[in-house]
Design a protein around this motif. Sequence first.
Motif, PDB file in Angstrom:
ATOM      1  N   ILE A 111       0.841  -1.209   0.000  1.00 18.80           N
ATOM      2  CA  ILE A 111       0.000   0.000   0.000  1.00 18.80           C
ATOM      3  C   ILE A 111       0.875   1.259   0.000  1.00 18.80           C
ATOM      4  O   ILE A 111       0.814   2.072   0.922  1.00 18.80           O
ATOM      5  N   PRO A 112       1.683   1.444  -1.052  1.00 18.30           N
ATOM      6  CA  PRO A 112       2.623   2.574  -1.037  1.00 18.30           C
ATOM      7  C   PRO A 112       1.941   3.940  -0.994  1.00 18.30           C
ATOM      8  O   PRO A 112       2.409   4.839  -0.302  1.00 18.30           O
ATOM      9  N   GLY A 113       0.845   4.116  -1.706  1.00 19.86           N
ATOM     10  CA  GLY A 113       0.166   5.412  -1.728  1.00 19.86           C
ATOM     11  C   GLY A 113      -0.417   5.778  -0.374  1.00 19.86           C
ATOM     12  O   GLY A 113      -0.230   6.895   0.127  1.00 19.86           O
ATOM     13  N   LEU A 114      -1.138   4.835   0.225  1.00 19.57           N
ATOM     14  CA  LEU A 114      -1.746   5.078   1.533  1.00 19.57           C
ATOM     15  C   LEU A 114      -0.675   5.286   2.600  1.00 19.57           C
ATOM     16  O   LEU A 114      -0.778   6.192   3.432  1.00 19.57           O
ATOM     17  N   TYR A 115       0.361   4.457   2.564  1.00 17.27           N
ATOM     18  CA  TYR A 115       1.438   4.568   3.554  1.00 17.27           C
ATOM     19  C   TYR A 115       2.146   5.920   3.436  1.00 17.27           C
ATOM     20  O   TYR A 115       2.426   6.579   4.437  1.00 17.27           O
ATOM     21  N   GLY A 116       2.405   6.357   2.223  1.00 11.63           N
ATOM     22  CA  GLY A 116       3.034   7.661   2.011  1.00 11.63           C
ATOM     23  C   GLY A 116       2.144   8.802   2.480  1.00 11.63           C
ATOM     24  O   GLY A 116       2.619   9.774   3.070  1.00 11.63           O
ATOM     25  N   ALA A 117       0.832   8.682   2.232  1.00 13.02           N
ATOM     26  CA  ALA A 117      -0.100   9.723   2.661  1.00 13.02           C
ATOM     27  C   ALA A 117      -0.166   9.807   4.183  1.00 13.02           C
ATOM     28  O   ALA A 117      -0.228  10.897   4.749  1.00 13.02           O
ATOM     29  N   ILE A 118      -0.146   8.655   4.832  1.00  9.06           N
ATOM     30  CA  ILE A 118      -0.171   8.640   6.307  1.00  9.06           C
ATOM     31  C   ILE A 118       1.087   9.282   6.867  1.00  9.06           C
ATOM     32  O   ILE A 118       1.022  10.097   7.787  1.00  9.06           O
ATOM     33  N   LEU A 119       2.235   8.940   6.311  1.00  9.11           N
ATOM     34  CA  LEU A 119       3.494   9.475   6.831  1.00  9.11           C
ATOM     35  C   LEU A 119       3.657  10.963   6.552  1.00  9.11           C
ATOM     36  O   LEU A 119       4.363  11.657   7.284  1.00  9.11           O
ATOM     37  N   SER A 120       2.992  11.467   5.522  1.00  5.75           N
ATOM     38  CA  SER A 120       3.126  12.891   5.209  1.00  5.75           C
ATOM     39  C   SER A 120       2.197  13.779   6.039  1.00  5.75           C
ATOM     40  O   SER A 120       2.360  14.990   6.059  1.00  5.75           O
ATOM     41  N   ASN A 121       1.246  13.179   6.740  1.00 10.22           N
ATOM     42  CA  ASN A 121       0.314  13.938   7.572  1.00 10.22           C
ATOM     43  C   ASN A 121       0.698  13.732   9.038  1.00 10.22           C
ATOM     44  O   ASN A 121       0.749  12.597   9.519  1.00 10.22           O
ATOM     45  N   THR A 122       0.952  14.809   9.755  1.00  7.84           N
ATOM     46  CA  THR A 122       1.443  14.719  11.126  1.00  7.84           C
ATOM     47  C   THR A 122       0.452  14.023  12.052  1.00  7.84           C
ATOM     48  O   THR A 122       0.826  13.137  12.819  1.00  7.84           O
ATOM     49  N   LEU A 123      -0.817  14.404  11.976  1.00  7.93           N
ATOM     50  CA  LEU A 123      -1.809  13.812  12.866  1.00  7.93           C
ATOM     51  C   LEU A 123      -2.033  12.336  12.544  1.00  7.93           C
ATOM     52  O   LEU A 123      -2.061  11.491  13.447  1.00  7.93           O
ATOM     53  N   LEU A 124      -2.182  12.013  11.253  1.00  5.40           N
ATOM     54  CA  LEU A 124      -2.347  10.606  10.870  1.00  5.40           C
ATOM     55  C   LEU A 124      -1.119   9.782  11.232  1.00  5.40           C
ATOM     56  O   LEU A 124      -1.235   8.631  11.669  1.00  5.40           O
ATOM     57  N   SER A 125       0.049  10.365  11.058  1.00  8.41           N
ATOM     58  CA  SER A 125       1.292   9.669  11.387  1.00  8.41           C
ATOM     59  C   SER A 125       1.367   9.373  12.885  1.00  8.41           C
ATOM     60  O   SER A 125       1.801   8.287  13.288  1.00  8.41           O
ATOM     61  N   SER A 126       0.929  10.322  13.711  1.00  7.05           N
ATOM     62  CA  SER A 126       0.935  10.105  15.159  1.00  7.05           C
ATOM     63  C   SER A 126      -0.037   8.996  15.550  1.00  7.05           C
ATOM     64  O   SER A 126       0.300   8.117  16.348  1.00  7.05           O
TER      65      SER A 126
END
Length: 167
Positions: A111-126
Amino acid sequence: IFIAMFYMVLGYLYRTRFEAMLEKYNTVGGCILVWALYLGAIFVTQLIRNAYAAMLWSYVEELLGIAAVILLCKRLPAGKFVLYIGKNTLLCFALHGKVYSVLQTLFRKLIPGLYGAILSNTLLSSAFSVLLTVALSIILIVPIWCINRWLPFTVGRKTLSPKKAAE
């Protein structure tokens, strides 16, 4: 090394001098306040453009995060799972990097797209990091159990009798 030593000294000071003093602030309201301050600090970090100010602010953010986690952990009851992980902290520390690396590789491949989107968003990443920590703890139960069952001498424990090992 300085950063690790800094946090080790802070932990020692907290344990010896401040833990009992700060216990009176460990209420539901105090916990919510510290978490709100921590989440606010995360967003303030995004606004700071000066590199030195950002570095200094990161210490404030980290200390608020540590305080938030400590307050939350002291409010939660210690169940069997938490006690099991606590007794096997060394094994968790030794194995979590490898398990995390495998999961990270799977996320990047599947899931490269979803994983990248999560890591690029601070709140989602937390939020993702909290969920990943819980998932890693659950996944690590199997190797920890195997090591405790068949290789206890590798972590300095005595070999259990077959009857005790079955429990």
